[in-house]
Write a protein that holds these residues in place. Structure first.
Motif: not given
Length: 123
Positions: A1-23
């Motif tokens: 897995m390229p580093r950019s894909a791993l970086l985007w996966a972490v960004i998406l999961i962090a965004g999802g966690v933040a969205a859950v927290a806001v909800c």
């Protein structure tokens, strides 16, 4: 897995966690002893719209049609934890309806990542 894909996966999961927290924070209290339900939050649809934008950006940078599922994964983890707790306490609840509602909302980031991924691959 390229580093950019791993970086985007972490960004998406962090965004999802933040969205859950806001909800969770914006969900109204249904009963004094009941936990707040994410599906009652007025910020739920805007949260999934923001996740769709993030999934689209990820699919543009690293074309993959399932980035939307990665972005919505924290909602499913939070939902599953609530269902397990409810079933252990002997409650039945309406969790199948909530699961279908959550799956329907997940179509927003999935569609965004699919369309953006197809456009990015064709360029």
């Amino acid at each position: 897995m390229p580093r950019s894909a791993l970086l985007w996966a972490v960004i998406l999961i962090a965004g999802g966690v933040a969205a859950v927290a806001v909800c969770v924070l914006t969900a109204p209290a249904v009963a004094p002893d009941a936990p707040k339900d994410v599906l009652d939050s007025p910020a739920l649809l805007p949260a999934f719209a923001a996740l769709a934008v993030l999934a689209g950006l990820a699919a543009w940078a690293v074309p993959h049609p399932l980035w939307g599922a990665v972005a919505a994964a924290p909602f499913f983890v939070h939902f599953a934890a609530g269902v397990v707790g409810e079933l252990r306490s002997g409650g039945q609840g309406l969790w199948p309806v909530g699961l279908l509602f959550l799956a329907g909302l997940t179509l927003l980031p999935l569609a965004a990542s699919l369309v953006t991924s197809l456009i990015a691959r064709s360029r």
